[in-house]
Design an enzyme around this catalytic site. Structure first.
Site, mmCIF file in Angstrom:
data_model
loop_
_atom_site.group_PDB
_atom_site.id
_atom_site.type_symbol
_atom_site.label_atom_id
_atom_site.label_comp_id
_atom_site.label_asym_id
_atom_site.label_seq_id
_atom_site.Cartn_x
_atom_site.Cartn_y
_atom_site.Cartn_z
ATOM 1 N N LYS A 184 0.858 -1.196 0.000
ATOM 2 C CA LYS A 184 0.000 0.000 0.000
ATOM 3 C C LYS A 184 0.890 1.240 0.000
ATOM 4 O O LYS A 184 1.463 1.621 1.022
ATOM 5 C CB LYS A 184 -0.922 0.049 1.211
ATOM 6 N N GLU A 260 9.933 1.101 10.627
ATOM 7 C CA GLU A 260 10.898 2.180 10.420
ATOM 8 C C GLU A 260 10.102 3.472 10.592
ATOM 9 O O GLU A 260 9.280 3.822 9.739
ATOM 10 C CB GLU A 260 11.520 2.057 9.029
ATOM 11 N N CYS A 294 13.358 10.865 6.610
ATOM 12 C CA CYS A 294 13.303 10.523 8.040
ATOM 13 C C CYS A 294 14.645 10.761 8.720
ATOM 14 O O CYS A 294 14.722 10.941 9.926
ATOM 15 C CB CYS A 294 12.892 9.067 8.204
ATOM 16 N N GLU A 396 9.044 15.734 15.980
ATOM 17 C CA GLU A 396 9.406 15.670 14.563
ATOM 18 C C GLU A 396 8.511 16.607 13.759
ATOM 19 O O GLU A 396 7.287 16.530 13.833
ATOM 20 C CB GLU A 396 9.240 14.243 14.038
HETATM 21 P P1 NAD Z 1 2.101 8.044 7.893
HETATM 22 O O1 NAD Z 1 2.379 7.197 9.073
HETATM 23 O O2 NAD Z 1 1.040 9.067 7.989
HETATM 24 O O3 NAD Z 1 1.667 7.136 6.653
HETATM 25 C C1 NAD Z 1 2.493 6.070 6.199
HETATM 26 C C2 NAD Z 1 1.616 5.025 5.534
HETATM 27 O O4 NAD Z 1 0.751 4.458 6.498
HETATM 28 C C3 NAD Z 1 0.724 5.586 4.428
HETATM 29 O O5 NAD Z 1 0.645 4.643 3.396
HETATM 30 C C4 NAD Z 1 -0.602 5.736 5.143
HETATM 31 O O6 NAD Z 1 -1.719 5.689 4.279
HETATM 32 C C5 NAD Z 1 -0.588 4.530 6.051
HETATM 33 N N1 NAD Z 1 -1.435 4.641 7.238
HETATM 34 C C6 NAD Z 1 -1.764 5.763 7.926
HETATM 35 N N2 NAD Z 1 -2.553 5.441 8.980
HETATM 36 C C7 NAD Z 1 -2.702 4.096 8.963
HETATM 37 C C8 NAD Z 1 -3.397 3.170 9.786
HETATM 38 N N3 NAD Z 1 -4.085 3.562 10.858
HETATM 39 N N4 NAD Z 1 -3.339 1.857 9.479
HETATM 40 C C9 NAD Z 1 -2.626 1.439 8.408
HETATM 41 N N5 NAD Z 1 -1.967 2.264 7.577
HETATM 42 C C10 NAD Z 1 -1.988 3.580 7.861
HETATM 43 O O7 NAD Z 1 3.483 8.664 7.466
HETATM 44 P P2 NAD Z 1 3.752 9.700 6.287
HETATM 45 O O8 NAD Z 1 3.229 11.019 6.679
HETATM 46 O O9 NAD Z 1 3.315 9.067 5.017
HETATM 47 O O10 NAD Z 1 5.358 9.718 6.263
HETATM 48 C C11 NAD Z 1 6.124 10.566 7.068
HETATM 49 C C12 NAD Z 1 6.599 9.837 8.299
HETATM 50 O O11 NAD Z 1 7.301 8.670 7.929
HETATM 51 C C13 NAD Z 1 7.581 10.658 9.125
HETATM 52 O O12 NAD Z 1 7.278 10.481 10.486
HETATM 53 C C14 NAD Z 1 8.923 10.036 8.809
HETATM 54 O O13 NAD Z 1 9.904 10.195 9.791
HETATM 55 C C15 NAD Z 1 8.541 8.602 8.654
HETATM 56 N N6 NAD Z 1 9.534 7.872 7.852
HETATM 57 C C16 NAD Z 1 10.383 7.007 8.490
HETATM 58 C C17 NAD Z 1 11.367 6.336 7.753
HETATM 59 C C18 NAD Z 1 12.348 5.387 8.393
HETATM 60 O O14 NAD Z 1 13.027 4.666 7.661
HETATM 61 N N7 NAD Z 1 12.475 5.345 9.697
HETATM 62 C C19 NAD Z 1 11.445 6.538 6.382
HETATM 63 C C20 NAD Z 1 10.563 7.429 5.789
HETATM 64 C C21 NAD Z 1 9.602 8.098 6.526
HETATM 65 O O1 6OD Z 2 18.200 4.302 2.555
HETATM 66 C C1 6OD Z 2 17.329 3.524 2.977
HETATM 67 O O2 6OD Z 2 17.388 2.303 2.778
HETATM 68 C C2 6OD Z 2 16.198 4.042 3.730
HETATM 69 N N1 6OD Z 2 15.340 3.138 4.216
HETATM 70 C C3 6OD Z 2 16.055 5.380 3.880
HETATM 71 C C4 6OD Z 2 15.005 5.985 4.609
HETATM 72 C C5 6OD Z 2 14.819 7.309 4.518
HETATM 73 C C6 6OD Z 2 13.746 7.970 5.209
HETATM 74 O O3 6OD Z 2 13.058 8.838 4.735
#
Ligand code: NAD
Ligand code: 6OD
Length: 509
Positions: A184, A260, A294, A396
């Site tokens: 998804k 993640e 992130c 964040e």
């Molecule tokens: P989000 O959590 O709002 O959404 C991520 C995904 O989860 C989307 O596909 C969304 O539709 C889905 N989702 C939302 N609520 C849900 C639920 N209740 N049940 C199931 N699925 C659900 O995150 P975002 O705004 O899309 O992305 C930004 C966030 O992602 C930031 O906090 C960022 O730090 C984090 N992020 C972390 C990493 C990492 O590797 N640690 C990488 C990229 C982004």
């Molecule tokens: O480089 C990667 O493999 C990875 N998972 C990066 C994540 C970035 C977050 O936005």
């Protein structure tokens, strides 16, 4: 398998069991550059998600379930080759959805998609399994070895900031290990996953192994995945609060999760540093992808003796960033993902003002002319004067912002950097080699850089501590998450008279 629909400019469909399928409900995907319509997207209902799970199960019960490691490694390489062949389509899809600069999508997002498949092809092809020769005290001997089996049908839920990179980071090892996946993508970035579905067909991925369902989180495709009883594991990248909701939804099924999550990443700049290098590195780590990585730095701790110089130089660097259309010459920085996300970032700009932050660069919405007025633009912003306890320094924001705070000793710098409930990434800027190793090792994070940022080796562990996640992916960590080991213990010889010389050498009883 034949694809029954192609990606068009206006309709993106779900991909289930090797076919594109329609649903009753559609939602709009709008460009963050100017608010124009990118596509209509078919939202998956419970029936579509269920059909995707059943398609995955059918694949596992068929020939895919008997596929060998060399066959899967070859398949991953074909997928990588097709990604390269469709590079421009993926690039267009990613840029349309995110508005990120063309060069960034080209060099980071799309390049990493094929790299992910090639890397995991290599890793699965060369991966060993545990094997032990057991010599029991009573003289029995046995060979133990582990079989690497797939988990089954894996739900893959990913965010919008690096859509294809993060999706393929999970899908490549999952397929390498023989699973079927139901992916998804974020509702904000449905396009590249849809092109990838076409690519899977072209590469000969069997029906049902790769499925895409579009939609939102709550009361939509995301929740239909996390509450479906037939998923064998969930792998998720996104916000910490969403991870928490997914963990609750997964609890009744006791299935593995890999998370993640968010971060509030620190950079530590020591006064022995090469300031040019540090300022260039900080500019990347704070502002890349409009701060929507992130791993981006949102807290910068600078040793007092160079605080004023670093602050002034970094502010100048932030002001030199060029906001503009993805394909405009000289564009360094795109918009935020949506006007909704901009509301959140703007609320932190206001909060920073209330918390005593002094704006040294940016601080508001830029005027980029009437044709971009409908976009989600925001100025790259830096503050000084915020306390360590300010909410802006603790929560964040996920935008192009950072607060700078001075520190005196190495010990104090480490304490400030580690003073967070998150624990994703840190970067240390110093010319002192020993200090670099020492401080990087003291960071309570999953990944710690010295004099660089976002330089990745796909074999290395990736993930976070605390609120930043559960588990590690990357290299053997991915292979371990996406597979279920079964230990086989085979008798080599039955009990023998014990050795009169060294009976205590038996390894087990
Ligand atoms: P989000 O959590 O709002 O959404 C991520 C995904 O989860 C989307 O596909 C969304 O539709 C889905 N989702 C939302 N609520 C849900 C639920 N209740 N049940 C199931 N699925 C659900 O995150 P975002 O705004 O899309 O992305 C930004 C966030 O992602 C930031 O906090 C960022 O730090 C984090 N992020 C972390 C990493 C990492 O590797 N640690 C990488 C990229 C982004
Ligand atoms: O480089 C990667 O493999 C990875 N998972 C990066 C994540 C970035 C977050 O936005």
């Amino acid at each position: 398998m034949t694809a029954t629909a192609q990606l068009t400019a206006t309709t993106l469909r779900n991909f289930v069991g090797g076919r594109f399928i329609e649903t009753d409900s559609h939602f709009e995907k709008r460009s963050p550059v100017d608010g124009s319509l990118v596509a209509m997207v078919a939202e998956a209902d419970r029936a579509a998600v269920d059909a995707a799970v059943q398609a995955g199960r059918a694949a596992l019960n068929g020939a895919w379930g008997r596929s060998t490691v060399p066959e899967r490694a070859a398949l991953l390489r074909r997928i990588a080759d097709r990604i390269d062949a469709r590079f421009d389509d993926l690039l267009a899809a990613e840029v349309a959805d995110t508005g990120k600069p063309l060069h960034l999508a080209r060099e980071v997002d799309i390049a990493r998609a094929s790299a992910n498949f090639r890397a995991f092809a290599d890793m699965i092809a060369s991966a060993g399994v545990d094997s032990y020769l057991t010599e029991a005290a009573d003289g029995r001997r046995a060979l133990n070895y582990a079989l690497r089996k797939p988990l089954g049908v894996v739900g893959v839920i990913v965010p919008w900031n690096l859509p294809l990179l993060l999706l393929t980071w999970k899908v490549a090892p999952a397929i390498a290990c023989g699973n079927a996946v139901v992916v998804k993508p974020s509702e904000e970035t449905p396009s590249s996953a849809t092109v990838l579905a076409e690519i899977m067909v072209e590469a000969g991925v069997p029906d049902g192994v790769f499925n895409v369902v579009h939609g939102f989180g709550q009361d939509s495709a995301g929740e239909f995945i996390t509450t479906h009883p037939d998923f064998d594991a969930i792998t998720f990248t996104g916000e910490t609060s969403t991870g928490s909701a997914i963990m609750r939804a997964s609890a009744p099924f006791v299935r593995p999760v890999s998370f993640e999550l968010g971060g509030k990443n620190a950079a530590l700049v020591f006064d022995d540093v090469d300031i040019d290098r540090a300022v260039a590195g900080l500019t990347r780590s704070i502002f890349t992808n409009t701060g929507q990585v992130c791993l981006c730095t949102e807290r910068v701790y600078v040793q007092r003796g160079i605080f004023d110089e670093v602050t002034a130089r970094l502010a100048e660097s932030a002001r030199s960033l060029r906001l503009g259309r993805p394909d405009a010459e000289g564009t360094t920085t795109g918009p935020l993902i949506s006007t909704g996300h901009r509301e959140k970032v703007l609320s932190y700009l206001e909060l920073a003002r209330q918390e005593g932050g002094e704006v040294i660069a940016g601080g508001g919405i830029p005027d980029l002319g009437s044709d971009l007025a409908g976009g989600a633009w925001i100025e790259p912003t830096l503050w000084t004067g915020l306390d360590q306890d300010a909410r802006v320094m603790r929560e964040e924001v996920f935008g192009p912002i950072a607060g700078l705070i001075p520190f005196d000793t190495e010990e104090e710098g480490i304490r400030l950097a580690n003073d967070t409930k998150y624990g994703l990434a840190a970067s240390v800027w110093t010319n002192d080699l020993e200090r670099g190793h020492r401080v990087a090792g003291s960071m309570r994070v999953g990944i710690s850089w010295v004099n660089n940022w976002f330089l990745r080796d796909l074999r290395s562990p990736f993930g976070g501590t605390g609120l930043s996640g559960i588990g590690r992916e990357g290299g053997e960590h991915s292979l371990n998450f996406y597979s279920e080991p079964t230990n086989v213990c085979v008798t080599l010889s039955d009990a023998q008279p014990q050795s009169p010389v060294m009976p205590e050498t038996a390894a087990a009883s």
